[in-house]
Design a protein around this motif. Structure first.
Motif, mmCIF file in Angstrom:
data_model
loop_
_atom_site.group_PDB
_atom_site.id
_atom_site.type_symbol
_atom_site.label_atom_id
_atom_site.label_comp_id
_atom_site.label_asym_id
_atom_site.label_seq_id
_atom_site.Cartn_x
_atom_site.Cartn_y
_atom_site.Cartn_z
ATOM 1 N N SER A 1 1.147 3.842 -8.724
ATOM 2 C CA SER A 1 2.159 4.867 -8.466
ATOM 3 C C SER A 1 1.725 5.836 -7.370
ATOM 4 O O SER A 1 0.616 6.389 -7.424
ATOM 5 C CB SER A 1 2.458 5.650 -9.742
ATOM 6 O OG SER A 1 3.317 6.744 -9.451
ATOM 7 N N PRO A 52 11.256 9.466 -5.438
ATOM 8 C CA PRO A 52 11.128 8.072 -5.875
ATOM 9 C C PRO A 52 12.326 7.195 -5.538
ATOM 10 O O PRO A 52 12.196 5.974 -5.472
ATOM 11 C CB PRO A 52 10.943 8.195 -7.391
ATOM 12 C CG PRO A 52 11.474 9.536 -7.744
ATOM 13 C CD PRO A 52 11.218 10.414 -6.569
ATOM 14 N N HIS A 91 11.620 5.174 -2.314
ATOM 15 C CA HIS A 91 10.422 4.336 -2.239
ATOM 16 C C HIS A 91 10.765 2.854 -2.453
ATOM 17 O O HIS A 91 11.683 2.539 -3.220
ATOM 18 C CB HIS A 91 9.411 4.785 -3.302
ATOM 19 C CG HIS A 91 8.023 4.299 -3.047
ATOM 20 N ND1 HIS A 91 7.624 3.028 -3.379
ATOM 21 C CD2 HIS A 91 6.945 4.902 -2.476
ATOM 22 C CE1 HIS A 91 6.353 2.864 -3.040
ATOM 23 N NE2 HIS A 91 5.918 3.991 -2.491
ATOM 24 N N TYR A 124 11.341 1.531 -5.960
ATOM 25 C CA TYR A 124 12.662 1.744 -6.565
ATOM 26 C C TYR A 124 13.556 0.530 -6.315
ATOM 27 O O TYR A 124 14.195 0.010 -7.231
ATOM 28 C CB TYR A 124 13.300 3.007 -5.997
ATOM 29 C CG TYR A 124 14.745 3.211 -6.393
ATOM 30 C CD1 TYR A 124 15.061 3.770 -7.628
ATOM 31 C CD2 TYR A 124 15.787 2.841 -5.551
ATOM 32 C CE1 TYR A 124 16.383 3.955 -8.008
ATOM 33 C CE2 TYR A 124 17.109 3.026 -5.918
ATOM 34 C CZ TYR A 124 17.406 3.580 -7.142
ATOM 35 O OH TYR A 124 18.712 3.752 -7.521
#
Length: 229
Positions: free
Chosen positions: A50, A72, A75, A78
């Motif tokens: 992460s 997020p 990214h 995702y």
């Protein structure tokens, strides 16, 4: 924060001594959450890769708070379906529905897909998940999230609850009804929700929820479990 006076009067009557604490909560920072998609990766594996600063959500095994500064949704993880971005409180209804891997489950009001993807993870690719959304545009969003998270045992429908109850009488082992509501929970983060609130809309939503619950009950097998939120 400018809240509708009728709403404030109602909440004061309901909450009593807790009303002032409730008003103070609007000044708190909001929480941001994501839920790791365990159909593709374990929480432990995701934590190792992460790029975000994550803290566990105590009541959700694969749920985490992330910082307001992180993005997020932009990214690649995702788009690879490694997680679903979801309000921490919204993770609760699907989490409390007791799921067995061979269950036939109905998510009656499923868009945009947070609870459906959560139920699918609990099924672990077994059983059947029927995810319904009455609005066509939202049903397409739901379908996109089901595909992105790699769910192979879900059927996405765009039907009225009455049609479902007629086609699937006493058929589902478990049903989740996260019903359309008047949006008070959105007041802090969405000014439009405050402007759209009215007592008439609340009554309309209550009547709609009553209708949905009646149809959901018809589709639940004897001895099955229905969670309403």
């Amino acid at each position: 924060m400018n809240l509708p006076q009728k709403y404030l009067d109602t909440m004061k009557d309901m909450l009593g001594d807790e009303f002032d604490a409730y008003l103070d909560s609007f000044n708190d920072s909001r929480y941001y959450g994501l839920r790791v998609n365990t159909l593709k990766i374990t929480p432990e594996e995701f934590l190792r890769i992460s790029p975000f600063e994550l803290k566990p959500i105590p009541w959700i095994e694969n749920g985490f708070y992330f910082s307001e500064n992180d993005k997020p949704a932009k990214h690649p993880y995702y788009y690879a379906g490694l997680y679903y971005i979801q309000e921490p409180s919204a993770m609760t209804p699907a989490n409390v529905l007791p799921v067995n891997e061979d269950d036939a489950i109905l998510d009656m009001c499923a868009a945009p897909g947070g609870k459906t993807t959560q139920l699918a993870a609990a099924l672990r690719g077994e059983g059947l998940l029927v995810s319904n959304e009455i609005h066509p545009k939202r049903a397409r969003i739901l379908s996109g999230n089901v595909e992105r998270l790699g769910i192979a045992n879900a059927l996405v429908l765009n039907e009225h609850p009455k049609q479902l109850a007629e086609r699937f009488p006493e058929w589902f082992d478990k049903i989740l009804v996260d019903a359309p509501c008047s949006g008070e929970g959105m007041f802090r983060k969405d000014p439009d929700a405050r402007g759209e609130w009215s007592e008439g809309n609340v009554k309309q939503c209550a009547a709609r929820q009553d209708e949905i619950l009646r149809e959901a009950w018809r589709a639940l097998r004897p001895g099955g479990t229905l969670v309403y939120s």
